[in-house]
Design an enzyme around this catalytic site. Structure first.
Site, short mmCIF file in Angstrom:
data_model
loop_
_atom_site.label_atom_id
_atom_site.label_comp_id
_atom_site.label_asym_id
_atom_site.label_seq_id
_atom_site.Cartn_x
_atom_site.Cartn_y
_atom_site.Cartn_z
CE LYS A 70 38.27 39.27 31.54
NZ LYS A 70 37.34 40.40 31.52
CB VAL A 71 46.26 36.42 30.36
CG1 VAL A 71 47.01 36.67 31.66
CG2 VAL A 71 45.82 34.97 30.27
#
Ligand code: E4P
Length: 217
Positions: free
Chosen positions: A83-84
């Protein structure tokens, strides 16, 4: 619509998973904090429990650092989705990590333009936050609908992962719009079962069964 559960609470995930309600899991630093667990340990446990994608979020702000963290998180298990955040640096990290064959969930999305960029950068999932927009008197569901239209217009394969879900109503509205996935806290998923007419009807059936002397076992 796939159901992801938005928590790092192992017991809550296990309970829903046993009922077939969990197609994946999303976590974030706030949920890891709430769990009181070490990120690597708890994420590994979740990945062993659930076969679908498990989102684990980077904490770095620069692209190179996000990429390094993403590679380390991806080593936890094959079902990790890195997750960014939806920043320019996050989009760079998304492109590199997805080119390397990782699932990437681009989070903190609050506009259709941001979602368009994430799809161009090869995101597996885009996470538009409904509840946090609703908090500002902006209808978060409109954003889900806009992204659905844009992705369908051009055949983008990035999956719309509706996030920051606060109510059972959000779940059915997301399903009507055609979100690919909705991630919700366990309490919201359980609340989907509630209806006052169900409670009222059951109450009457219990009374009538007692009056009729019905025994089945
Ligand atoms: C999930 O990916 C998000 O981090 C989460 O849904 C955010 O929810 P919140 O706005 O209730 O914190």
């Amino acid at each position: 619509m796939k159901f992801f559960v938005d928590t790092a609470d192992i017991d809550a995930i296990a309970e829903l998973n046993d009922l077939g309600m969990v197609d994946g899991v999303t976590t974030n630093p706030s949920l890891i904090l709430k769990s009181g667990r070490d990120i690597m340990e708890v994420t590994k446990e979740i990945c062993e429990l659930v076969s679908g994608p498990v989102s684990a979020e980077v904490i770095a702000l620069e692209a190179e650092d996000m990429i390094a963290e993403g590679r380390k998180l991806a080593e936890i298990a094959p079902n990790i989705a890195v997750k960014v955040p939806l920043t320019w640096a996050g989009l760079k990290a998304c492109k590199t990590l997805s080119d390397e064959g990782n699932m990437v969930n681009v989070t903190l999305c609050f506009s259709a333009n941001q979602a368009l960029l994430a799809a161009k950068a090869g995101a597996t999932f885009i996470s538009p936050f409904i509840g946090r927009l609703d908090d500002l008197n902006i209808d978060g569901l409109d954003l889900i609908a806009d992204i659905r239209t844009i992705y369908d217009n051009y055949g983008f394969e990035t999956q719309i992962l509706a996030a920051s879900i606060r109510t059972a109503n959000h779940m059915s509205e997301c399903a009507k719009i055609g979100a690919d996935v909705a991630t919700a806290p366990p309490a919201v998923i359980k609340a989907m079962a509630n209806h006052m007419l169900t409670d009222k009807g059951l109450d009457q059936f219990v009374k009538d069964a007692a009056q009729a002397g019905i025994k089945i076992l």
